[in-house]
Design a protein around this motif. Structure first.
Motif, PDB file in Angstrom:
ATOM      1  N   LEU A  33      73.283 -36.075  66.436  1.00 15.91           N
ATOM      2  CA  LEU A  33      74.199 -35.282  66.381  1.00 15.91           C
ATOM      3  C   LEU A  33      73.724 -33.850  66.098  1.00 15.91           C
ATOM      4  CD1 LEU A  33      76.706 -37.593  64.435  1.00 15.91           C
ATOM      5  CD2 LEU A  33      76.873 -36.702  66.625  1.00 15.91           C
ATOM      6  N   ASP A  34      72.753 -33.661  65.081  1.00 18.15           N
ATOM      7  CA  ASP A  34      72.108 -32.580  64.750  1.00 18.15           C
ATOM      8  C   ASP A  34      71.413 -31.705  65.987  1.00 18.15           C
ATOM      9  OD1 ASP A  34      72.704 -32.779  62.204  1.00 18.15           O
ATOM     10  OD2 ASP A  34      70.752 -33.371  61.347  1.00 18.15           O
ATOM     11  N   LEU A  35      70.931 -32.678  66.874  1.00 17.10           N
ATOM     12  CA  LEU A  35      70.562 -31.949  67.986  1.00 17.10           C
ATOM     13  C   LEU A  35      71.461 -31.280  68.866  1.00 17.10           C
ATOM     14  CD1 LEU A  35      67.939 -34.497  69.377  1.00 17.10           C
ATOM     15  CD2 LEU A  35      67.512 -32.145  68.407  1.00 17.10           C
ATOM     16  N   VAL A  36      72.709 -31.970  69.142  1.00 15.01           N
ATOM     17  CA  VAL A  36      73.779 -31.378  69.626  1.00 15.01           C
ATOM     18  C   VAL A  36      74.188 -30.144  69.073  1.00 15.01           C
ATOM     19  CG1 VAL A  36      76.097 -31.855  70.605  1.00 15.01           C
ATOM     20  CG2 VAL A  36      74.327 -33.755  70.666  1.00 15.01           C
ATOM     21  N   ARG A  37      74.469 -30.387  67.644  1.00 18.43           N
ATOM     22  CA  ARG A  37      75.082 -29.136  66.754  1.00 18.43           C
ATOM     23  C   ARG A  37      74.085 -27.892  67.170  1.00 18.43           C
ATOM     24  NH1 ARG A  37      75.442 -33.259  62.642  1.00 18.43           N
ATOM     25  NH2 ARG A  37      77.564 -34.013  62.773  1.00 18.43           N
ATOM     26  N   ALA A  38      72.798 -28.178  67.209  1.00 15.59           N
ATOM     27  CA  ALA A  38      72.036 -27.097  67.568  1.00 15.59           C
ATOM     28  C   ALA A  38      71.990 -26.554  68.843  1.00 15.59           C
ATOM     29  CB  ALA A  38      70.332 -27.550  67.363  1.00 15.59           C
ATOM     30  N   ARG A  39      72.698 -27.024  69.678  1.00 18.39           N
ATOM     31  CA  ARG A  39      73.106 -26.322  71.285  1.00 18.39           C
ATOM     32  C   ARG A  39      73.867 -25.365  70.922  1.00 18.39           C
ATOM     33  NH1 ARG A  39      68.937 -27.327  74.801  1.00 18.39           N
ATOM     34  NH2 ARG A  39      70.585 -27.287  76.561  1.00 18.39           N
ATOM     35  N   GLY A  40      74.619 -25.384  69.962  1.00 20.71           N
ATOM     36  CA  GLY A  40      75.813 -24.450  70.216  1.00 20.71           C
ATOM     37  C   GLY A  40      76.880 -24.515  70.764  1.00 20.71           C
ATOM     38  N   PRO A  41      77.563 -23.462  71.170  1.00 17.85           N
ATOM     39  CA  PRO A  41      78.769 -23.698  71.908  1.00 17.85           C
ATOM     40  C   PRO A  41      78.505 -23.568  73.478  1.00 17.85           C
ATOM     41  CG  PRO A  41      78.393 -21.226  71.599  1.00 17.85           C
ATOM     42  CD  PRO A  41      77.271 -22.037  70.921  1.00 17.85           C
ATOM     43  N   GLU A  42      77.589 -24.533  73.943  1.00 20.63           N
ATOM     44  CA  GLU A  42      77.399 -24.610  75.359  1.00 20.63           C
ATOM     45  C   GLU A  42      78.433 -25.529  75.866  1.00 20.63           C
ATOM     46  OE1 GLU A  42      73.135 -25.738  77.006  1.00 20.63           O
ATOM     47  OE2 GLU A  42      73.711 -27.338  75.642  1.00 20.63           O
ATOM     48  N   HIS A  55      66.104 -36.270  76.854  1.00 18.29           N
ATOM     49  CA  HIS A  55      65.846 -37.415  75.927  1.00 18.29           C
ATOM     50  C   HIS A  55      66.307 -38.910  76.389  1.00 18.29           C
ATOM     51  CE1 HIS A  55      65.141 -34.520  72.431  1.00 18.29           C
ATOM     52  NE2 HIS A  55      66.206 -33.734  73.161  1.00 18.29           N
ATOM     53  N   GLY A  56      66.551 -39.014  77.708  1.00 14.58           N
ATOM     54  CA  GLY A  56      66.452 -40.100  78.293  1.00 14.58           C
ATOM     55  C   GLY A  56      67.834 -40.847  77.819  1.00 14.58           C
ATOM     56  N   LEU A  57      68.836 -40.395  77.276  1.00 12.78           N
ATOM     57  CA  LEU A  57      70.176 -41.051  77.030  1.00 12.78           C
ATOM     58  C   LEU A  57      70.848 -41.297  78.221  1.00 12.78           C
ATOM     59  CD1 LEU A  57      69.227 -39.605  74.307  1.00 12.78           C
ATOM     60  CD2 LEU A  57      71.761 -39.567  73.749  1.00 12.78           C
ATOM     61  N   GLY A  58      71.611 -42.507  78.256  1.00 13.24           N
ATOM     62  CA  GLY A  58      72.753 -42.678  79.262  1.00 13.24           C
ATOM     63  C   GLY A  58      73.592 -41.662  79.102  1.00 13.24           C
ATOM     64  N   HIS A  59      74.684 -41.692  80.402  1.00 12.75           N
ATOM     65  CA  HIS A  59      75.649 -40.793  80.411  1.00 12.75           C
ATOM     66  C   HIS A  59      76.637 -41.278  79.347  1.00 12.75           C
ATOM     67  CE1 HIS A  59      78.410 -38.027  82.079  1.00 12.75           C
ATOM     68  NE2 HIS A  59      79.435 -38.825  81.689  1.00 12.75           N
ATOM     69  N   GLY A  60      77.046 -42.539  78.948  1.00  7.85           N
ATOM     70  CA  GLY A  60      78.069 -42.396  77.815  1.00  7.85           C
ATOM     71  C   GLY A  60      77.445 -42.415  76.564  1.00  7.85           C
ATOM     72  N   HIS A  61      76.441 -42.512  76.244  1.00  7.33           N
ATOM     73  CA  HIS A  61      75.898 -42.364  74.992  1.00  7.33           C
ATOM     74  C   HIS A  61      75.872 -40.706  74.701  1.00  7.33           C
ATOM     75  CE1 HIS A  61      73.751 -46.347  74.608  1.00  7.33           C
ATOM     76  NE2 HIS A  61      74.974 -46.502  73.966  1.00  7.33           N
ATOM     77  N   ALA A  62      75.269 -40.035  75.618  1.00 10.25           N
ATOM     78  CA  ALA A  62      75.201 -38.707  75.617  1.00 10.25           C
ATOM     79  C   ALA A  62      76.550 -38.082  75.358  1.00 10.25           C
ATOM     80  CB  ALA A  62      74.469 -37.979  76.739  1.00 10.25           C
ATOM     81  N   ASN A  63      77.494 -38.497  76.209  1.00 11.87           N
ATOM     82  CA  ASN A  63      78.879 -37.875  76.252  1.00 11.87           C
ATOM     83  C   ASN A  63      79.547 -38.097  74.852  1.00 11.87           C
ATOM     84  OD1 ASN A  63      81.079 -36.661  77.860  1.00 11.87           O
ATOM     85  ND2 ASN A  63      82.220 -38.552  77.635  1.00 11.87           N
ATOM     86  N   ALA A  64      79.342 -39.377  74.368  1.00  9.97           N
ATOM     87  CA  ALA A  64      79.785 -39.769  73.074  1.00  9.97           C
ATOM     88  C   ALA A  64      79.632 -38.746  71.985  1.00  9.97           C
ATOM     89  CB  ALA A  64      79.605 -41.213  72.838  1.00  9.97           C
ATOM     90  N   LEU A  65      78.157 -38.487  71.950  1.00  8.27           N
ATOM     91  CA  LEU A  65      77.523 -37.505  70.925  1.00  8.27           C
ATOM     92  C   LEU A  65      77.963 -36.188  71.112  1.00  8.27           C
ATOM     93  CD1 LEU A  65      73.828 -38.894  71.156  1.00  8.27           C
ATOM     94  CD2 LEU A  65      75.486 -39.048  69.240  1.00  8.27           C
ATOM     95  N   VAL A  66      78.289 -35.807  72.158  1.00  4.95           N
ATOM     96  CA  VAL A  66      78.810 -34.414  72.495  1.00  4.95           C
ATOM     97  C   VAL A  66      80.379 -34.572  72.151  1.00  4.95           C
ATOM     98  CG1 VAL A  66      79.066 -32.618  74.091  1.00  4.95           C
ATOM     99  CG2 VAL A  66      76.936 -33.713  74.241  1.00  4.95           C
ATOM    100  N   ALA A  67      80.933 -35.421  72.444  1.00 10.33           N
ATOM    101  CA  ALA A  67      82.357 -35.550  72.215  1.00 10.33           C
ATOM    102  C   ALA A  67      82.674 -35.489  70.665  1.00 10.33           C
ATOM    103  CB  ALA A  67      82.957 -36.494  73.081  1.00 10.33           C
ATOM    104  N   HIS A  68      81.929 -36.069  69.923  1.00  4.43           N
ATOM    105  CA  HIS A  68      82.058 -36.238  68.662  1.00  4.43           C
ATOM    106  C   HIS A  68      81.617 -34.995  67.936  1.00  4.43           C
ATOM    107  CE1 HIS A  68      82.028 -38.415  64.660  1.00  4.43           C
ATOM    108  NE2 HIS A  68      81.039 -37.494  64.300  1.00  4.43           N
ATOM    109  N   VAL A  69      80.756 -34.263  68.343  1.00  6.86           N
ATOM    110  CA  VAL A  69      80.630 -32.859  67.804  1.00  6.86           C
ATOM    111  C   VAL A  69      81.640 -31.939  68.121  1.00  6.86           C
ATOM    112  CG1 VAL A  69      79.009 -31.021  67.810  1.00  6.86           C
ATOM    113  CG2 VAL A  69      77.957 -33.301  67.588  1.00  6.86           C
ATOM    114  N   ARG A  70      81.992 -31.766  69.352  1.00  4.51           N
ATOM    115  CA  ARG A  70      82.996 -30.896  69.908  1.00  4.51           C
ATOM    116  C   ARG A  70      84.198 -31.160  69.087  1.00  4.51           C
ATOM    117  NH1 ARG A  70      79.031 -29.266  71.279  1.00  4.51           N
ATOM    118  NH2 ARG A  70      78.342 -28.497  73.311  1.00  4.51           N
ATOM    119  N   ALA A  71      84.696 -32.456  68.674  1.00  5.68           N
ATOM    120  CA  ALA A  71      85.622 -32.936  67.864  1.00  5.68           C
ATOM    121  C   ALA A  71      85.731 -32.209  66.474  1.00  5.68           C
ATOM    122  CB  ALA A  71      85.931 -34.138  67.857  1.00  5.68           C
TER     123      ALA A  71
END
Length: 76
Positions: A33-42, A55-71
């Motif tokens: 989550l910190d990595l995603v937050r550091a990406r900013g408003p991308e 980082h080799g994440l699967g699509h669902g895992h990556a999407n879940a992390l980004v969605a959580h941070v955006r929320a």
């Protein structure tokens, strides 16, 4: 006093992926989550693509992390 017999509620939405993310990639979800937050408003999908490519994440895992941070963001 008797113990509460009700089960612990299961996480819903993006957070439901967190235990699997930790098991699969061996890092605490807060690090991801910190990595995603550091990406900013991308753009959402740009961050998802970055997690997958770098980082080799699967699509669902990556999407879940980004969605959580955006929320978390105000006005999300």
């Amino acid at each position: 006093m008797a113990a509460d017999p009700s089960p612990t509620p299961k996480a819903k939405g993006p957070a439901s992926y967190f235990p699997s993310i930790e098991r699969t990639y061996g890092r605490p979800v807060e690090e991801w989550l910190d990595l995603v937050r550091a990406r900013g408003p991308e753009a959402h999908m740009a961050t998802v693509s970055w997690l997958k490519a770098e980082h080799g994440l699967g699509h669902g895992h990556a999407n879940a992390l980004v969605a959580h941070v955006r929320a978390e963001a105000p006005g999300a």
